[in-house]
Design an enzyme around this catalytic site. Sequence first.
Site, mmCIF file in Angstrom:
data_model
loop_
_atom_site.group_PDB
_atom_site.id
_atom_site.type_symbol
_atom_site.label_atom_id
_atom_site.label_comp_id
_atom_site.label_asym_id
_atom_site.label_seq_id
_atom_site.Cartn_x
_atom_site.Cartn_y
_atom_site.Cartn_z
ATOM 1 C CE1 TYR A 73 14.691 10.695 -27.516
ATOM 2 C CE2 TYR A 73 15.660 8.675 -26.661
ATOM 3 C CZ TYR A 73 15.480 9.572 -27.697
ATOM 4 O OH TYR A 73 16.077 9.340 -28.916
ATOM 5 N N GLY B 280 13.561 18.030 -39.247
ATOM 6 C CA GLY B 280 14.828 18.123 -38.510
ATOM 7 C C GLY B 280 16.010 17.738 -39.374
ATOM 8 C CB ILE C 126 20.010 10.858 -38.384
ATOM 9 C CG1 ILE C 126 20.823 10.300 -37.214
ATOM 10 C CG2 ILE C 126 19.510 9.723 -39.264
ATOM 11 C CD1 ILE C 126 19.975 9.526 -36.219
ATOM 12 C CB THR D 37 22.155 19.148 -37.478
ATOM 13 O OG1 THR D 37 23.349 18.637 -36.884
ATOM 14 C CG2 THR D 37 21.002 18.940 -36.520
HETATM 15 N N1 LIG Z 1 21.727 9.964 -32.182
HETATM 16 C C1 LIG Z 1 21.356 8.792 -31.684
HETATM 17 O O1 LIG Z 1 22.183 8.050 -31.141
HETATM 18 C C2 LIG Z 1 19.926 8.329 -31.831
HETATM 19 C C3 LIG Z 1 19.583 7.078 -31.303
HETATM 20 C C4 LIG Z 1 18.273 6.638 -31.417
HETATM 21 C C5 LIG Z 1 17.331 7.447 -32.032
HETATM 22 N N2 LIG Z 1 17.678 8.676 -32.530
HETATM 23 C C6 LIG Z 1 16.636 9.495 -33.162
HETATM 24 O O2 LIG Z 1 17.098 10.001 -34.389
HETATM 25 C C7 LIG Z 1 16.405 11.220 -34.701
HETATM 26 C C8 LIG Z 1 17.397 12.262 -35.205
HETATM 27 O O3 LIG Z 1 18.268 12.586 -34.165
HETATM 28 P P1 LIG Z 1 19.783 13.052 -34.324
HETATM 29 O O4 LIG Z 1 20.589 12.082 -33.565
HETATM 30 O O5 LIG Z 1 20.101 13.353 -35.734
HETATM 31 O O6 LIG Z 1 19.732 14.379 -33.418
HETATM 32 P P2 LIG Z 1 20.124 15.912 -33.684
HETATM 33 O O7 LIG Z 1 21.459 16.019 -34.349
HETATM 34 O O8 LIG Z 1 19.925 16.570 -32.360
HETATM 35 O O9 LIG Z 1 18.993 16.378 -34.701
HETATM 36 C C9 LIG Z 1 17.673 16.510 -34.267
HETATM 37 C C10 LIG Z 1 16.926 17.387 -35.235
HETATM 38 O O10 LIG Z 1 15.591 17.582 -34.728
HETATM 39 C C11 LIG Z 1 15.298 18.959 -34.791
HETATM 40 N N3 LIG Z 1 14.313 19.395 -33.817
HETATM 41 C C12 LIG Z 1 14.390 19.359 -32.469
HETATM 42 N N4 LIG Z 1 13.318 19.954 -31.939
HETATM 43 C C13 LIG Z 1 12.549 20.399 -32.974
HETATM 44 C C14 LIG Z 1 11.327 21.102 -33.082
HETATM 45 N N5 LIG Z 1 10.660 21.529 -32.005
HETATM 46 N N6 LIG Z 1 10.836 21.386 -34.307
HETATM 47 C C15 LIG Z 1 11.500 20.997 -35.412
HETATM 48 N N7 LIG Z 1 12.658 20.342 -35.391
HETATM 49 C C16 LIG Z 1 13.176 20.058 -34.172
HETATM 50 C C17 LIG Z 1 16.622 19.654 -34.552
HETATM 51 O O11 LIG Z 1 16.535 20.979 -35.001
HETATM 52 P P3 LIG Z 1 17.381 22.189 -34.323
HETATM 53 O O12 LIG Z 1 18.693 22.218 -35.049
HETATM 54 O O13 LIG Z 1 16.541 23.390 -34.574
HETATM 55 O O14 LIG Z 1 17.535 21.848 -32.871
HETATM 56 C C18 LIG Z 1 17.537 18.771 -35.400
HETATM 57 O O15 LIG Z 1 17.467 19.146 -36.755
HETATM 58 C C19 LIG Z 1 15.641 11.605 -33.450
HETATM 59 O O16 LIG Z 1 14.277 11.295 -33.621
HETATM 60 C C20 LIG Z 1 16.252 10.722 -32.365
HETATM 61 O O17 LIG Z 1 15.324 10.425 -31.341
HETATM 62 C C21 LIG Z 1 18.965 9.124 -32.441
#
Ligand SMILES: NC(=O)c1ccc[n+]([C@@H]2O[C@H](COP(=O)([O-])OP(=O)(O)OC[C@H]3O[C@@H](n4cnc5c(N)ncnc54)[C@H](OP(=O)(O)O)[C@@H]3O)[C@@H](O)[C@H]2O)c1
Length: 329
Positions: free
Chosen positions: A210, A56, A61, A59
């Site tokens: 979640y 992932g 993190i 985009t």
């Molecule tokens: N943002 C926060 O505040 C926060 C807080 C706590 C934990 N986290 C954790 O941090 C991590 C990264 O999240 P983020 O905030 O950077 O979110 P994000 O911007 O939504 O990025 C998530 C990434 O996961 C990918 N993904 C989703 N479903 C997928 C699948 N079926 N197969 C392959 N890739 C997939 C997305 O790809 P697509 O572009 O194809 O959708 C995207 O690249 C996650 O594990 C999240 O739970 C985030």
Amino acid sequence: MQNYAAAVQDFVERHATGLTVVFVTGAGVLALRRWLAGGVCRSKVRLDGKTVLITGANTGIGKETALDMAKRGARVILACRDMTRARIAADDIRQRSGNGNVLVKKLDLSSLQSVRDLAKDVQENEERLDILINNAGIMMCPKWKTEDGFEMQLGVNHLGHFLLTNCLLDLMKKSAPSRVVIVSSLAHERGKIHFEDLNLEKDYHREKSYYQSKLANVLFCRELAARVQGTGVTVYSLHPGVIRTELVHHLFPTFALWQRIIAMPIMMMIKSPREGAQTTIYCAVDESLANASGLYYSDCAPKTPAPQALDDAAAKKLWDISMSMVGLA
Ligand SMILES: NC(=O)c1ccc[n+]([C@@H]2O[C@H](COP(=O)([O-])OP(=O)(O)OC[C@H]3O[C@@H](n4cnc5c(N)ncnc54)[C@H](OP(=O)(O)O)[C@@H]3O)[C@@H](O)[C@H]2O)c1
Ligand SMILES: *[C@@H]1O[C@H](CO)[C@@H](O)[C@H](O)[C@H]1NC(C)=O
């Protein structure tokens, strides 16, 4: 000059209270913003000759983490579902890091076949794998199913990564010392593993799902660390902070207008993806963690996770069930 100084003094005297409020508020906001920015990874470690795979990474993190790894000289593999966005991200990372050794590979974590295909590709075409970062995640989507019939958040956040990691372990052992970094969340604290109904077929709630998947991440980290002890592979799970990314895109549209208006100033205050990548980077490279394994981190420091995330019996049970769900047992 004299007049100007007098005018300023006059202005200050007449608006003393107002100015104090403005300065105090401004300083308070800045201090709060700094505090919210959290820890920073200070390690200057280079990764020349090493290979890093990040799920992932197109985009949020994941992309910021990939950029940092590329700047350190690593060969970086962006494992992504959307190849168009992945290629755009890779171009951007190559340009900003000056490192041409950034490639994209297809990975859809909601398909076990796709996970196996990627793992096979890596096993056959990569000489080593030093750092695996399980970053991809989906949050609070509707009641969706993966290709294999698992509930979507459990399937993507836990099961897909569980299979991927297990498939890549041999290569990582050969590349030891190597690290597995699992991006979980503070949300695990509200989680419970619903062993009687892991896919939440009977009672689906997007939050409940979640929380369960993020608790599964921490339990997986603990159990995996125990199982690979002594092989030179170490394992870390973490909470990245609350970060402005696309993660909320299933949640935000369900908000009422007033909720969106309230959310906006909050969105301004929360971490940028660059700040949000710091704990992941820390777990991936910091020298001080070389002998640590199985622990949970937040703001670039170890943190004790919730009690249910320290339950070794649950961790083992989840491991065994996950093994059979992904077809490894
Ligand atoms: N943002 C926060 O505040 C926060 C807080 C706590 C934990 N986290 C954790 O941090 C991590 C990264 O999240 P983020 O905030 O950077 O979110 P994000 O911007 O939504 O990025 C998530 C990434 O996961 C990918 N993904 C989703 N479903 C997928 C699948 N079926 N197969 C392959 N890739 C997939 C997305 O790809 P697509 O572009 O194809 O959708 C995207 O690249 C996650 O594990 C999240 O739970 C985030
Ligand atoms: C890790 O363990 C090795 C071997 O016991 C030791 O030489 C090294 O200093 C330790 N590193 C850290 C960062 O604790």
